[in-house]
Write an enzyme that holds these catalytic residues in place. Sequence first.
Site, PDB file in Angstrom:
ATOM      1  N   CYS A  23     138.021  -7.773  10.721  1.00 47.23           N
ATOM      2  CA  CYS A  23     137.942  -7.317  11.908  1.00 47.23           C
ATOM      3  C   CYS A  23     139.038  -7.945  12.668  1.00 47.23           C
ATOM      4  O   CYS A  23     138.625  -7.370  13.798  1.00 47.23           O
ATOM      5  CB  CYS A  23     136.239  -7.989  12.818  1.00 47.23           C
ATOM      6  SG  CYS A  23     134.694  -7.185  11.902  1.00 47.23           S
ATOM      7  N   THR A  24     139.657  -9.012  12.590  1.00 52.67           N
ATOM      8  CA  THR A  24     140.851  -8.956  13.098  1.00 52.67           C
ATOM      9  C   THR A  24     141.681  -8.121  12.789  1.00 52.67           C
ATOM     10  O   THR A  24     142.768  -8.212  13.863  1.00 52.67           O
ATOM     11  CB  THR A  24     140.778 -10.693  12.229  1.00 52.67           C
ATOM     12  OG1 THR A  24     139.714 -11.664  12.070  1.00 52.67           O
ATOM     13  CG2 THR A  24     142.343 -11.391  13.118  1.00 52.67           C
TER      14      THR A  24
END
Length: 219
Positions: A45-46
């Site tokens: 997700c980063t």
Amino acid sequence: MSLRINDTAPDFTANTTQGSIRFHDWIGDGWAILFSHPKDFTPVCTTELGYMAGMESEFNKRNCKLIGLSVDPVESHGKWVGDIEETQGHAVKYPMIGDTELEVAKLYNMLPAEEPGTSEGRTAATNATVRSVFVIGPDKKIKLMMTYPMTTGRNFDEILRALDSMQLTAKHKVATPANWKQGDDVIIAGSVTDEDAKKLFPAGWKAPKPYLRVVKQPT
């Protein structure tokens, strides 16, 4: 609550990294993309939030706003964005919703309505289904939905391509074929008769089959 394409996107009030919003009011008269994440400070997700931050100007050109969601609190989001900019090279400027009571996740059918508790103590694994993309049109209807597993990064170039298609086909009576991209030929919509097609596309079309009428992309 089950959601389908062309359902009205559930409205809600939520706290975000840019203050409180009422979702439908925030969308306004344009398009919006709501994309969710199982937990802050997770690796895939980063990369996704960073990539979307780098693409935000392309969505803005298309009158489309971006908004992220995680069940973690807004304060956590604020700390995470520093890591995102440091590792991905793009600052997150779009708002991120803090969904600590799991209300938005449940509204959008990403968690069961009867799911107990709050974000406290939850892990990425327990939030695995909170990993979706919703494209919402100016009429506040859901135009596209996608849900990915945690270990597979989403292809946001594809979402931009799909947005181009949806905006084109909302304006003109056409559909886009497989793997279509801007500038490629399109297909006259099946709802258009040949008689009407002659008025809409006076230059004519190619028809390898009567139901497959191919024309240049309209502008």
